[in-house]
Structure formats: structure tokens, C-alpha cells
Write a protein that holds these residues in place. Structure first.
Motif, PDB file in Angstrom:
ATOM      1  N   LEU A  15      47.920  31.013  46.763  1.00 54.48           N
ATOM      2  CA  LEU A  15      46.509  30.948  47.129  1.00 54.48           C
ATOM      3  C   LEU A  15      45.921  32.349  47.243  1.00 54.48           C
ATOM      4  N   ASN A  16      46.639  33.254  47.861  1.00 56.59           N
ATOM      5  CA  ASN A  16      46.164  34.637  47.980  1.00 56.59           C
ATOM      6  C   ASN A  16      46.025  35.294  46.605  1.00 56.59           C
ATOM      7  N   ALA A  17      46.975  35.048  45.712  1.00 56.73           N
ATOM      8  CA  ALA A  17      46.900  35.608  44.357  1.00 56.73           C
ATOM      9  C   ALA A  17      45.692  35.047  43.608  1.00 56.73           C
ATOM     10  N   LEU A  18      45.424  33.772  43.784  1.00 57.27           N
ATOM     11  CA  LEU A  18      44.274  33.151  43.133  1.00 57.27           C
ATOM     12  C   LEU A  18      42.967  33.720  43.674  1.00 57.27           C
ATOM     13  N   ARG A  19      42.879  33.888  44.983  1.00 55.58           N
ATOM     14  CA  ARG A  19      41.680  34.495  45.587  1.00 55.58           C
ATOM     15  C   ARG A  19      41.489  35.928  45.094  1.00 55.58           C
ATOM     16  N   GLU A  20      42.570  36.673  45.020  1.00 60.14           N
ATOM     17  CA  GLU A  20      42.491  38.058  44.548  1.00 60.14           C
ATOM     18  C   GLU A  20      42.012  38.102  43.100  1.00 60.14           C
ATOM     19  N   TYR A  21      42.568  37.224  42.273  1.00 57.74           N
ATOM     20  CA  TYR A  21      42.133  37.144  40.881  1.00 57.74           C
ATOM     21  C   TYR A  21      40.635  36.841  40.802  1.00 57.74           C
ATOM     22  N   ALA A  22      40.188  35.859  41.574  1.00 58.48           N
ATOM     23  CA  ALA A  22      38.780  35.441  41.523  1.00 58.48           C
ATOM     24  C   ALA A  22      37.849  36.562  41.959  1.00 58.48           C
ATOM     25  N   THR A  23      38.217  37.316  42.987  1.00 61.64           N
ATOM     26  CA  THR A  23      37.342  38.385  43.472  1.00 61.64           C
ATOM     27  C   THR A  23      37.300  39.566  42.506  1.00 61.64           C
ATOM     28  N   GLU A  24      38.318  39.725  41.677  1.00 63.23           N
ATOM     29  CA  GLU A  24      38.363  40.833  40.721  1.00 63.23           C
ATOM     30  C   GLU A  24      37.552  40.572  39.452  1.00 63.23           C
ATOM     31  N   GLN A  25      37.180  39.327  39.225  1.00 61.62           N
ATOM     32  CA  GLN A  25      36.485  38.988  37.984  1.00 61.62           C
ATOM     33  C   GLN A  25      35.070  39.557  37.982  1.00 61.62           C
ATOM     34  N   VAL A  26      34.677  40.100  36.853  1.00 60.52           N
ATOM     35  CA  VAL A  26      33.356  40.699  36.687  1.00 60.52           C
ATOM     36  C   VAL A  26      32.597  39.890  35.640  1.00 60.52           C
ATOM     37  N   VAL A  27      31.388  39.510  35.985  1.00 60.01           N
ATOM     38  CA  VAL A  27      30.551  38.764  35.048  1.00 60.01           C
ATOM     39  C   VAL A  27      29.905  39.764  34.091  1.00 60.01           C
ATOM     40  N   GLU A  28      30.300  39.690  32.836  1.00 57.83           N
ATOM     41  CA  GLU A  28      29.732  40.573  31.812  1.00 57.83           C
ATOM     42  C   GLU A  28      28.365  40.027  31.399  1.00 57.83           C
ATOM     43  N   VAL A  29      27.488  40.921  30.968  1.00 59.84           N
ATOM     44  CA  VAL A  29      26.189  40.493  30.452  1.00 59.84           C
ATOM     45  C   VAL A  29      26.423  39.822  29.096  1.00 59.84           C
ATOM     46  N   SER A  30      25.962  38.603  28.989  1.00 64.75           N
ATOM     47  CA  SER A  30      26.111  37.826  27.755  1.00 64.75           C
ATOM     48  C   SER A  30      24.947  36.842  27.681  1.00 64.75           C
ATOM     49  N   PRO A  31      24.758  36.207  26.550  1.00 63.38           N
ATOM     50  CA  PRO A  31      23.717  35.171  26.493  1.00 63.38           C
ATOM     51  C   PRO A  31      23.936  34.082  27.537  1.00 63.38           C
TER      52      PRO A  31
END
Length: 135
Positions: A79-95
């Protein structure tokens, strides 16, 4: 603000009974079904706060409305690894990210069949990663 795009996206994603509640909660008047509601707001200028509330209702529906769910039992480390992964994700500018929560213009011309991260929400309920793609 013109809310035609938001209403069109809501029409594609929600049943009328659910969409009507979202429209009314945003402070707008729902017509008798989609045709009358879409006609009522075609090119109409509505207050920004009502448009924002409608867009927020659409985004909430995308996150939690009419979903098939599968729950998993995770160990604390997983669960901690999943939370860490989710917080690291960056939304790139895309259509996709520029259009969210509305539908993307151009459909198939916007990209391939792969899903793209288009939004990320972190609130009291958890972290939500929203992916979008062309069907």
C-alpha cells in the motif's frame, strides 16, 4: 461561460437521471431530457461559478460514477509503495489533460490506443489517477 462542451461530455458519460442531479446541483436548470437541456444552454453564457460546479460534478462522475470495482487486500508495504507511486506521477500536458473532464476534440486524431494520465487528485478519500484514451 459556455457550458455546451461540459454538457456534451456529461451526456456521453452519464445516464440522464444521474446527469440531471449534477446539472441541478451546479445551480443550472435541467430541461426535460437531453435535447431540451442542450438546446437551453447552446451558446448561453452562464456564471463562472455554475460552470465550475458543473465541471466539478462531471469530474466527480468520471472518478466515481457508475464504475465496476474490484477491491484488493494489500499488505502495508504494498500500500505504501502504491501511494508513493501515485504521488510521484506527473500529469503531462496533452490533448487529454487539456480537455479533461470534457471529451477530447478530434477523437482518433488525438493519439494511439494507449491510455494517458490526464488528471491527478489528492484529497481526503485518497489519491486518484485518471487515465484517458481513445476507444
Amino acid at each position: 461561460m459556455d457550458v455546451s462542451d461540459i454538457l456534451a461530455a456529461l451526456k456521453e458519460r452519464a445516464l440522464w437521471t444521474e446527469a440531471r442531479k449534477i446539472i441541478v446541483r451546479a445551480g443550472l436548470q435541467a430541461g426535460q431530457g437531453w435535447p431540451r437541456t442542450l438546446d437551453r444552454y447552446a451558446g448561453a453564457d452562464v456564471p463562472q461559478n455554475e460552470a465550475d460546479d458543473l465541471a466539478s460534478g462531471l469530474a466527480e462522475h468520471v472518478l466515481s460514477g457508475e464504475k465496476a470495482l474490484r477491491f484488493y487486500q494489500l499488505e502495508d508495504g504494498e500500500l505504501n509503495a502504491l501511494r508513493e507511486y501515485a504521488t510521484e506521477q506527473v500529469v503531462e500536458v496533452s490533448p487529454f489533460s487539456e480537455a479533461f473532464p470534457c471529451l477530447i476534440d478530434g477523437g482518433g486524431a488525438a493519439g494511439n490506443n494507449e491510455s494517458v494520465l490526464c488528471a491527478s487528485y489528492d484529497d481526503d478519500d485518497g489519491i486518484f489517477l485518471v487515465y484517458s484514451g481513445i476507444k
